[in-house]
Design a protein around this motif. Structure first.
Motif, PDB file in Angstrom:
ATOM      1  N   UNK A 145     -37.049  49.058 103.699  1.00 42.12           N
ATOM      2  CA  UNK A 145     -38.311  49.472 103.093  1.00 42.12           C
ATOM      3  C   UNK A 145     -38.782  48.411 102.102  1.00 42.12           C
ATOM      4  N   UNK A 146     -40.087  48.453 101.781  1.00 41.13           N
ATOM      5  CA  UNK A 146     -40.656  47.471 100.847  1.00 41.13           C
ATOM      6  C   UNK A 146     -41.525  48.158  99.795  1.00 41.13           C
ATOM      7  N   UNK A 147     -41.109  49.317  99.336  1.00 40.45           N
ATOM      8  CA  UNK A 147     -41.850  49.999  98.277  1.00 40.45           C
ATOM      9  C   UNK A 147     -41.776  49.171  96.994  1.00 40.45           C
ATOM     10  N   UNK A 167     -41.508  54.490  90.954  1.00 41.83           N
ATOM     11  CA  UNK A 167     -41.529  55.241  89.706  1.00 41.83           C
ATOM     12  C   UNK A 167     -41.948  56.690  89.936  1.00 41.83           C
ATOM     13  N   UNK A 168     -42.619  56.927  91.055  1.00 45.74           N
ATOM     14  CA  UNK A 168     -42.973  58.293  91.460  1.00 45.74           C
ATOM     15  C   UNK A 168     -41.729  58.925  92.068  1.00 45.74           C
ATOM     16  N   UNK A 169     -41.195  60.013  91.490  1.00 47.17           N
ATOM     17  CA  UNK A 169     -39.957  60.589  92.005  1.00 47.17           C
ATOM     18  C   UNK A 169     -40.051  61.075  93.445  1.00 47.17           C
ATOM     19  N   UNK A 225     -39.735  57.934  95.533  1.00 50.07           N
ATOM     20  CA  UNK A 225     -38.351  57.464  95.456  1.00 50.07           C
ATOM     21  C   UNK A 225     -37.435  58.306  96.342  1.00 50.07           C
ATOM     22  N   UNK A 226     -37.659  59.616  96.349  1.00 52.89           N
ATOM     23  CA  UNK A 226     -36.841  60.498  97.186  1.00 52.89           C
ATOM     24  C   UNK A 226     -37.079  60.202  98.671  1.00 52.89           C
ATOM     25  N   UNK A 270     -47.413  54.727 106.225  1.00 57.59           N
ATOM     26  CA  UNK A 270     -48.460  55.367 105.431  1.00 57.59           C
ATOM     27  C   UNK A 270     -48.117  55.338 103.936  1.00 57.59           C
ATOM     28  N   UNK A 271     -46.890  55.727 103.599  1.00 61.83           N
ATOM     29  CA  UNK A 271     -46.500  55.794 102.188  1.00 61.83           C
ATOM     30  C   UNK A 271     -46.294  54.407 101.591  1.00 61.83           C
TER      31      UNK A 271
END
Length: 447
Positions: free
Chosen positions: A3-5, A11-13, A16-17, A58-59
């Motif tokens: 992943x490449x978030x 920082x958004x839980x 992150x989950x 999408x995310x």
């Protein structure tokens, strides 16, 4: 899966989950073999692996949902067979729930789709409204063929076809109060009244209260409890779902403080899966996290709770051949596979497993309304598999499955607890009036 978030996104839980879930996927494809939509449609994007790719893209790109993504996520039944199959422990349930919330917040559906979803969200979770809507549905049933001929209106046709010919009268068992044990008390539980089931088939909770009472268990119906939130949760309407969850947590927390509870009994497995997830759903709410976790720990399917009791010998001869249909929310969501079958066998029934039992029947909450064609294909496949083993009755633990399967077969279908209530001293269910125990039927045939 790589992943490449960005750090800001993580920082958004919730992000992150979901990122942690995505990273567990190793592309193995085991999930495709047990996914009902992939088995039916053969499209990679209609498999859990394909949907994970869509959700990741999408995310990760922090973009609104598009039509392609919505189509394939909407086709997911949330049956969770993929989670049973997955060797890597991918929590697909939480990931697809997050995706549906993102879709609901960022995608504008076509007008008819929005209206149908709004009607479902405004009626199904509220028993009085649902009862009134079923009356209107019976009046409008002749319009079903006209709706079925227009693609955007097919969900309306499915809704009308699923409406029962008659709605049972209101049951006293759904009124707030206490049902005392009729033998020396050895337990105290609350029971979920719920929403749709309390209207469609109150006999299920009536049988539960009778059976538990004879076994020495006091049953409380708390004031103020209602829909578990599953119906709107699976449509991505997260604020409404959390509202239902908080209300129920408050109600049951008061009951725990007042008199203590050994368990919160749930007789609809789809609701049980959601209530057992309240601890996760409300984990970020400091006012509810601890209370919700306690409620989730107390939630038990009725067969799960009965399995922990010392049951007497059965009272009534019940040697019927029963096909046990394990609802997806029971076997995949709650991982309860043996308890219902063991209880039925202990009660004297001859229990047969259904071939391809891991595949969904197509009910899946509102799925058989919103995706009627796929749902009908899955229903017919399920019914063929059930009828292959020639049962005298079908047992299951979910009202949605009962409605879905019952719409396509003449074999009586009952909740597991109705059969157990009969075996352990209750009256024979009315739907079994024409059936006879296997040994008795054999003697009659011999004569």
């Amino acid at each position: 899966m790589q992943t490449t978030f960005s750090p800001a996104q993580l920082a958004d839980p919730e992000i992150a989950h979901s990122e942690g879930i995505i990273r567990k996927c190793v592309h193995c494809g085991f999930c495709t073999a047990t996914c009902p939509t992939y088995v039916t449609l053969g499209n990679e994007l209609d498999s859990p692996r394909g949907r994970i790719y869509l959700i990741k893209e999408m995310l990760e790109n922090d973009r609104p949902a598009d039509e392609k993504t919505v189509k394939h996520i909407d086709r997911c039944l949330s049956c969770l067979a993929c989670m049973t199959t997955c060797p890597s422990g991918v929590n697909y349930m939480h990931l697809v729930d997050h995706a549906r919330t993102h879709i609901e917040r960022t995608y504008r559906r076509p007008l008819v789709d929005r209206m149908i979803r709004k009607v479902l969200a405004m009626t199904l979770p509220y028993p009085a409204r649902f009862r009134a809507s079923l009356t209107l549905a019976r009046i409008a049933r002749p319009l079903a063929p006209l709706f079925a001929a227009v693609k955007p209106l097919k969900p309306l046709a499915a809704m009308l076809k699923l409406a029962p010919a008659a709605v049972p009268p209101r049951s006293p068992v759904n009124e707030p109060g206490v049902h005392p044990a009729s033998s020396p008390r050895r337990g105290r539980v609350a029971i979920l009244r719920g929403c749709a089931q309390s209207v469609l088939d109150p006999k299920i909770n009536e049988a539960t209260v009778r059976l538990l009472g004879r076994l020495g268990v006091e049953v409380v119906v708390p004031k103020g409890e209602g829909c578990c939130g599953a119906l709107v949760h699976h449509m991505g309407q997260e604020d409404d779902a959390l509202g239902f969850a908080r209300r129920n947590v408050d109600v049951w927390s008061r009951e725990i403080a007042a008199g203590g509870l050994d368990a919160i009994i749930v007789t609809t497995s789809g609701c049980g899966t959601t209530i057992k997830d309240y601890g996760h759903m409300l984990r970020l709410d400091p006012a509810y996290a601890e209370k919700a976790a306690l409620v989730s720990s107390l939630a038990k399917d009725v067969t799960e709770y009965l399995s922990g009791l010392d049951l007497p010998l059965p009272v009534n001869a019940t040697d019927l051949v029963v096909a046990y249909h394990s609802a997806c929310s029971m076997q995949h969501g709650q991982k309860i596979t043996m308890a219902p079958k063991v209880l039925l066998a202990q009660a004297g029934f001859t229990v047969r497993d259904v071939p391809e039992g891991h595949l969904c029947c197509g009910s899946a909450g509102t799925y058989n309304i919103l995706q009627p064609e796929i749902a009908a294909t899955l229903r017919d496949r399920k019914v063929r598999n059930i009828e292959r083993i020639a049962p005298q009755a079908i047992a299951t633990g979910n009202i949605g499955c009962m409605t879905q399967i019952g719409s396509a077969t003449a074999i009586p279908i009952l909740h597991t607890v109705e059969l157990l209530d009969w075996a352990f001293g209750g009256e024979k269910p009315a739907s079994l009036a024409g059936t006879e125990p296997r040994q008795q039927a054999a003697l009659v045939a011999a004569e």
